[in-house]
Enzyme design. Structure first.
Site, short mmCIF file in Angstrom:
data_model
loop_
_atom_site.label_atom_id
_atom_site.label_comp_id
_atom_site.label_asym_id
_atom_site.label_seq_id
_atom_site.Cartn_x
_atom_site.Cartn_y
_atom_site.Cartn_z
N ASP A 1 37.61 -7.43 -16.36
CA ASP A 1 36.67 -6.76 -17.25
C ASP A 1 35.42 -6.45 -16.42
O ASP A 1 34.67 -7.35 -16.05
CB ASP A 1 36.34 -7.71 -18.42
N TRP B 1 32.08 -13.07 -23.28
CA TRP B 1 33.11 -12.02 -23.25
C TRP B 1 34.44 -12.55 -22.76
O TRP B 1 35.50 -12.15 -23.25
CB TRP B 1 32.62 -10.82 -22.43
N LYS C 1 27.56 1.20 -20.31
CA LYS C 1 26.59 0.64 -19.35
C LYS C 1 26.38 1.64 -18.21
O LYS C 1 25.40 2.35 -18.21
CB LYS C 1 27.05 -0.71 -18.82
C1 LIG Z 1 31.34 -7.89 -19.95
C2 LIG Z 1 31.57 -7.30 -21.31
N1 LIG Z 1 32.83 -7.26 -21.80
C3 LIG Z 1 33.09 -6.74 -23.01
C4 LIG Z 1 32.09 -6.26 -23.83
C5 LIG Z 1 32.44 -5.71 -25.18
O1 LIG Z 1 32.40 -4.34 -25.10
P1 LIG Z 1 32.63 -3.40 -26.39
O2 LIG Z 1 31.43 -3.56 -27.25
O3 LIG Z 1 32.76 -2.05 -25.76
O4 LIG Z 1 33.87 -3.82 -27.06
C6 LIG Z 1 30.77 -6.28 -23.37
C7 LIG Z 1 29.68 -5.75 -24.20
O5 LIG Z 1 28.51 -5.84 -23.90
C8 LIG Z 1 30.51 -6.81 -22.08
O6 LIG Z 1 29.25 -6.86 -21.61
#
Ligand SMILES: Cc1ncc(COP(=O)(O)O)c(C=O)c1O
Length: 354
Positions: free
Chosen positions: A167, A100, A191
């Protein structure tokens, strides 16, 4: 059969929240209409949005401290680019702790110079880098507080005068932190908050308006702040369920209360992983996530038996992400301690059979 939901996301939500949410889909609070068939400008929904926004700040201890909470769309992935669009003038720093973070870096590179101040990529992201140098001329430093895929979590945040962007998609509302250290926090709802479709953004107002580029309205935090998170039609169901989950957490005693439960769940599974020779943990001990426990089975011959035993006990969603393999038990706020107990009992039974 009762299922024990260890899914990494979308994932388990409190039962009572699901119950109330399902009722509201049929009829919202006795108004004779469904939550999803009324105007987002209706008195009822405006009150829901206001409550969701204020609960978010209240739970994080940020009320009256110059922050605004927004519920936006596009997932946390949209925030990878929105953060940079709004805050990156020349140069920003990123700590690369996994998939991520890498995706966030890729988007930010479209807007300015990116310095990767630290990375754990060489060790397949099994730990959190520490003690790295943070240049003082950065517009911001971007961190990923919990690495959902690799099961690592930042325990101590860097001390710096550079604005912090974080994030927190997979550990928001799970542990106490001084949230006022961050200038921008974002988290996909799916989550610890609600269904997919809404993203919580908590932004310190005085960090906005500093970049020289023009920002399209939908991507401009200042526009969303000025419209009280109603610039366009918000994801009404996701916001409502998030509001209910935050209320559930508040009634439980807030983040302090859930943190204690989360620590008990994590210590239960990690002590089993440590003591049981059939399993080995993936993440470095000091960086292990309280939300996502990643582990492997040491004897491949026992894998089938373990999978069958888990299935028979109603355990769901523990397969590891394809980039790590093995298993991942996600233990978000709504997962009962009892479910971790069921998994740990199977792990120790497997050792006896092995
Ligand atoms: C730490 C983290 N950041 C970003 C994301 C991406 O999220 P989204 O699918 O809402 O764009 C995730 C998805 O699991 C994640 O775990």
């Amino acid at each position: 059969m009762k299922k024990h939901n260890f899914s990494a996301g979308p994932c388990i939500l409190p039962k009572e929240v699901m119950q109330k949410a399902s009722e509201a889909v049929v009829e919202l609070d006795g108004i004779g209409l469904s939550l999803i068939e009324i105007s987002h400008r209706s008195r009822e929904f405006v009150a829901i949005m206001e409550k969701a926004r204020s609960l978010a700040l209240e739970l994080l201890g940020l009320e009256g401290k110059g922050y605004q909470a927004l519920f936006l769309q596009g997932g946390a992935s949209m925030q990878f680019l929105m953060a940079a669009y709004n805050l990156l003038d020349k140069k920003a720093g990123y700590v690369n702790t996994g998939t991520w973070s890498q995706k966030a870096i890729k988007e930010a590179k479209l807007f300015g110079d990116i310095v990767e101040v630290a990375s754990s990529q060489a060790e397949n992201f099994n730990h959190i880098p520490k003690g790295y140098h943070i240049p003082s001329d950065l517009d911001y430093l971007h961190l990923t507080s919990n690495n959902t895929i690799f099961g690592t979590q930042i325990k101590e945040f860097p001390k710096t005068d550079v604005p912090l962007v974080c994030d927190m998609s997979s550990d928001i509302f799970s542990r106490q932190l001084d949230f006022s250290k961050f200038d921008l926090i974002y988290a996909g709802a799916q989550k610890n908050m609600g269904p997919a479709g809404a993203t919580l953004v908590v932004v310190k107002e005085d960090i906005l308006g500093k970049v020289s580029r023009k920002i399209p309205s939908m991507l401009d935090y200042a526009v969303h702040v000025s419209k009280e998170s109603m610039f366009n039609t918000p994801p009404v169901f996701a916001v409502y369920v998030s509001m209910l989950t935050m209320q559930w957490l508040k009634d439980l005693g807030g983040i302090a209360a859930i943190e204690e439960i989360n620590e008990r769940k994590a210590s239960l599974i990690y002590s089993e992983i440590e003591l049981n020779p059939v399993f080995s943990g993936f993440a470095a001990k000091e960086d292990r996530s309280t939300m996502n426990a990643t582990f492997n089975i040491t004897d491949d011959g026992l894998k089938e038996l373990f999978d069958t035993m888990c299935k028979e006990a109603g355990i769901s969603g523990i397969n590891g992400h394809r980039s790590v393999g093995g298993y991942r038990a996600s233990m978000y706020n709504a997962l009962p301690l009892e479910s971790v107990g069921v998994l740990v009992d199977i792990m120790s039974e497997l050792e006896k059979k092995g």
